[in-house]
Design an enzyme around this catalytic site. Sequence first.
Site, PDB file in Angstrom:
ATOM      1  N   SER A 180       0.840  -1.197   0.000  1.00 46.86           N
ATOM      2  CA  SER A 180       0.000   0.000   0.000  1.00 46.86           C
ATOM      3  C   SER A 180       0.880   1.253   0.000  1.00 46.86           C
ATOM      4  CB  SER A 180      -0.931  -0.061   1.220  1.00 46.86           C
ATOM      5  OG  SER A 180      -1.979   0.844   1.085  1.00 46.86           O
ATOM      6  N   ASP A 229      -9.221  -4.500  -5.417  1.00 43.44           N
ATOM      7  CA  ASP A 229      -8.558  -3.412  -4.700  1.00 43.44           C
ATOM      8  C   ASP A 229      -8.717  -2.142  -5.543  1.00 43.44           C
ATOM      9  OD1 ASP A 229      -6.786  -1.769  -3.366  1.00 43.44           O
ATOM     10  OD2 ASP A 229      -4.996  -2.956  -3.830  1.00 43.44           O
ATOM     11  N   HIS A 238      -7.362  -5.602  -0.781  1.00 45.22           N
ATOM     12  CA  HIS A 238      -6.367  -4.780  -0.119  1.00 45.22           C
ATOM     13  C   HIS A 238      -6.148  -5.272   1.315  1.00 45.22           C
ATOM     14  CE1 HIS A 238      -3.909  -1.204  -0.520  1.00 45.22           C
ATOM     15  NE2 HIS A 238      -4.130  -0.962   0.764  1.00 45.22           N
TER      16      HIS A 238
END
Length: 447
Positions: A231, A387, A417
């Site tokens: 991320s 995601d 995610h």
Amino acid sequence: MVNLHKGHKRKDGTDVGKLIHNMKEHDHVSVMRSIMMYSLTSLVTLIIAFAIFNYMETGVPEGVPEVWNARILDTSLRTMGKVILTLNYFGVHGGVTWWTRKMVEVMLTTLITGSPRGLGDDPELKIYDTKLAGVDVRIYEPTKGKNSDRPALVYYHGGGWSWLSIDVYDQATRQLAKGVGMVVVSVGYRQSPEYAHPIPFKDCLDVTEHVLNNGKDLGIDSSRVAISGDSAGGHLTAAVSLRLKKKIKIQVPIYPCLQLFDMQTPSYIENKDYIPGMLTDISMLTYWLNYANISYDHIDTIMANKHTSPALKKSKYADLISPKWYMKEHIRTESLRDMKKPTDFGDEKLSKEIEKTLLDPYFSPLMADDSDLKDMPLTYVLTAGYDVLREDGLIYYQRLKKVGVKVHLAHYQEGFHGMIFFFKGPIPFNVGIRAMDDLIQFLKKNL
Ligand SMILES: *[C@@H]1O[C@H](CO)[C@@H](O)[C@H](O)[C@H]1NC(C)=O
């Protein structure tokens, strides 16, 4: 469902059927009343059960068999968000503060490891906290095997440059250290909004350079250093690679966020309702704003892509992330596969104001041009089908491939995610187990 048929026993042992059968005339009203009370209680119980179920209902990626794990994960994180918002409403400052950070960390640590305190000692690892280049780090050294010339991974944790910590990632970093037999340096870089771009990047860069320059002291072979993060940590990975290029042996951006130019990519559109407690389009945008030090006042404007002027929308920068890079086979919604990008709108003033940040490749690694990308190290891009950041990662893969970088794509169709956390613990996911295993195998082979 509750049935009031003859012979049905209530919890307190009353035989309702007999009760009705034996009733006298003057009891009629009171019996009717108790039946009504009974029905009402059942109804209320049902409504509450339904409400809880409804609250727990969430977008679970198709192909994920652990539906209840997904619901537990999402509900826990969403509830945490609501508690913080409610406290905020009552005047407690609940933005990104030490106590909201702590709450989120404890919640996620519990979901990941089963305990709010996380894991205890591990006989296979020597684990210690220290500072490298003035930045907090935690180092994991395998106790088995040799203690010099080992390969190493520098890990930048995720959490939107604002949230989470080395602690939350403890289980994942241990797994990587043991699985690959390498030293892991987990970086506690300073976070936004207190420290905006480029400070978190600088901290990660400084630690990584320190590791490269002091291999001997750390028992590390400096020619075998990989970097990774998920991320926001994936973003930091791509940004640090842009600076250090092939001094790094492998870079592993895991579902990275790589640009704030286009907030209407197919994945931002089709994935915002899947496990939203983990990440949504809006939460991702607030992270970008924290990191860029841009006011939340612009959330709606940026979400609708009005933060780029028509001129910018027609520029070479737009080309770097245009639909020509999309991997259509990974876009589920037919109409989004051949997306047209209108260029005739946008807020000129805001665009001018934030342009410098927006086009800075260390802020938006996808804004790096081909000549900058072509010297990137061997790359393992991990992406998830469900995601909002899927296209960021896939475009990055496509662009690296185009300029001849050795790049491996690990795309998980049913991935979401945050999945990399859940390779074990109380709510494991098959896709998380596979993603962690595949990454370990790749590093074992190539690092
Ligand atoms: C953000 O910008 C404001 C000015 O607009 C400045 O005063 C502040 O220090 C900045 N914050 C950070 C963390 O850089």
